[in-house]
Write an enzyme that holds these catalytic residues in place. Structure first.
Site, mmCIF file in Angstrom:
data_model
loop_
_atom_site.group_PDB
_atom_site.id
_atom_site.type_symbol
_atom_site.label_atom_id
_atom_site.label_comp_id
_atom_site.label_asym_id
_atom_site.label_seq_id
_atom_site.Cartn_x
_atom_site.Cartn_y
_atom_site.Cartn_z
ATOM 1 N N LYS A 205 -0.420 -0.001 -1.441
ATOM 2 C CA LYS A 205 -0.003 0.709 -0.129
ATOM 3 C C LYS A 205 0.987 0.062 0.474
ATOM 4 O O LYS A 205 1.266 -1.025 0.250
ATOM 5 C CB LYS A 205 -1.555 0.986 0.524
ATOM 6 N N GLY A 206 1.382 0.410 1.747
ATOM 7 C CA GLY A 206 2.120 -0.274 2.825
ATOM 8 C C GLY A 206 3.625 -0.059 2.733
ATOM 9 O O GLY A 206 4.444 -0.519 3.409
ATOM 10 N N GLU B 219 -4.443 -1.365 7.807
ATOM 11 C CA GLU B 219 -4.782 -0.568 6.792
ATOM 12 C C GLU B 219 -5.988 -1.375 5.778
ATOM 13 O O GLU B 219 -6.881 -0.711 5.664
ATOM 14 C CB GLU B 219 -3.904 0.267 5.863
ATOM 15 N N ASP C 244 0.325 4.692 -1.979
ATOM 16 C CA ASP C 244 1.704 4.746 -2.641
ATOM 17 C C ASP C 244 1.586 4.755 -4.191
ATOM 18 O O ASP C 244 2.455 5.699 -4.886
ATOM 19 C CB ASP C 244 2.511 3.722 -2.068
ATOM 20 N N THR D 35 0.821 11.922 4.289
ATOM 21 C CA THR D 35 -0.212 12.864 3.625
ATOM 22 C C THR D 35 -1.515 12.771 4.918
ATOM 23 O O THR D 35 -2.016 13.752 4.857
ATOM 24 C CB THR D 35 -0.622 12.061 2.378
ATOM 25 N N GLY E 255 4.541 2.435 4.094
ATOM 26 C CA GLY E 255 4.916 2.742 5.464
ATOM 27 C C GLY E 255 4.693 1.483 6.642
ATOM 28 O O GLY E 255 4.815 1.648 7.910
ATOM 29 N N GLY F 106 0.706 7.549 7.338
ATOM 30 C CA GLY F 106 1.850 8.220 6.469
ATOM 31 C C GLY F 106 1.931 9.843 6.540
ATOM 32 O O GLY F 106 0.911 10.439 7.315
HETATM 33 C C1 5RP Z 1 1.565 3.180 5.071
HETATM 34 C C2 5RP Z 1 0.699 3.629 3.609
HETATM 35 C C3 5RP Z 1 0.555 5.188 3.468
HETATM 36 O O1 5RP Z 1 -0.644 5.452 3.243
HETATM 37 C C4 5RP Z 1 1.429 5.402 2.237
HETATM 38 O O2 5RP Z 1 2.901 4.697 2.331
HETATM 39 C C5 5RP Z 1 1.547 6.875 1.741
HETATM 40 O O3 5RP Z 1 2.493 7.521 2.539
HETATM 41 P P1 5RP Z 1 2.974 8.935 2.446
HETATM 42 O O4 5RP Z 1 1.439 9.777 2.635
HETATM 43 O O5 5RP Z 1 3.733 9.277 3.469
HETATM 44 O O6 5RP Z 1 3.338 9.109 1.050
HETATM 45 O O7 5RP Z 1 0.202 2.790 2.750
HETATM 46 O O8 5RP Z 1 1.548 1.932 5.041
#
Ligand code: 5RP
Length: 223
Positions: free
Chosen positions: A90-91, A99, A80, A30, A93, A28
């Site tokens: 989460k997820g 994960e 998230d 971050t 992404g 992701g």
């Molecule tokens: C991916 C995830 C990411 O960690 C989550 O979506 C946070 O993403 P971002 O840092 O872009 O906000 O779970 O599967």
């Protein structure tokens, strides 16, 4: 402002790597801030997605496939949504299965988020993703309907049909009913045969590093 807060969260998490030799790295935007701050070193890094494999290897980090390690000292990832008990969704992404696997097997787990991810109720900002065995898609969708749950198949530009994850599952985004208890809903979802994993990460965070535009705050189970 949000990217500043992400950067602050990433900076706040760097010290957690001290003493770690094998480090799981999530997926992701971050976590990409985190990777940008790290320098290649003797550590072995275990990525949770193809995006992270590419980010780490292009910067010269030592990368190991998850199948080639048997322990991890720490796992660092984004999230998230995070509630007051450090339970998470989460997820979004699409990398939830790998994960969750890496987070489960790591000795400690740190999550880094900007302050917009803090919620009073999981599901407040969006749905919970689940990964589904492609062959079971119809059965799982019927199972979700039988539970009275609303969901959408996740798609992506440039491909017809549902999006396939790096772990070759379809992703469904399931709306979290306002009155749902996350642990119960997680159990219900996982009891539908063909559901590979859910994006509920309950009781998994040892610490959550929250970045604000001008500061960082570290939440642990005891705070
Ligand atoms: C991916 C995830 C990411 O960690 C989550 O979506 C946070 O993403 P971002 O840092 O872009 O906000 O779970 O599967």
């Amino acid at each position: 402002m949000e990217s500043n807060a992400k950067r602050r969260a990433a900076e706040g998490a760097l010290s957690f790597l001290e003493g770690a030799e094998v480090v799981g790295i999530g997926t992701g935007s971050t976590i990409m801030e985190f990777v940008d701050l790290m320098k290649p070193d003797a550590r072995l890094y275990v990525p949770s997605s193809m995006e992270t494999v590419r980010a780490l290897s292009s910067r010269g980090f030592r990368v190991a496939h998850p199948s080639s390690v048997s322990h991890m000292d720490i796992y660092v990832d984004g999230a998230d949504e995070v509630d007051a008990d450090l339970n998470m969704i989460k997820g979004r992404g699409g990398a939830l299965t790998m994960e969750k696997l890496l987070a489960h097997y790591a000795r400690s787990r740190i999550f880094i988020v900007d302050d917009s991810k803090i919620v009073s109720r999981l599901g407040e900002r969006g749905p919970v993703p689940i990964e589904v065995l492609p062959e079971a898609l119809g059965f799982v969708e019927e199972g979700l309907r039988n539970l009275g749950l609303h969901f959408e198949e996740r798609t992506c530009a440039g491909k017809r049909g549902p999006l396939m994850s790096d772990t070759r599952g379809y992703i469904l985004d399931v709306e979290v009913p306002r009155d749902a208890d996350p642990a119960n809903l997680d159990n219900q979802l996982r009891s539908i045969r063909g559901v590979v994993e859910t994006g509920f990460f309950l009781g998994m965070a040892d610490a959550v590093v929250v970045g604000y535009s001008d500061r960082v705050r570290i939440l642990t189970r005891s705070t």
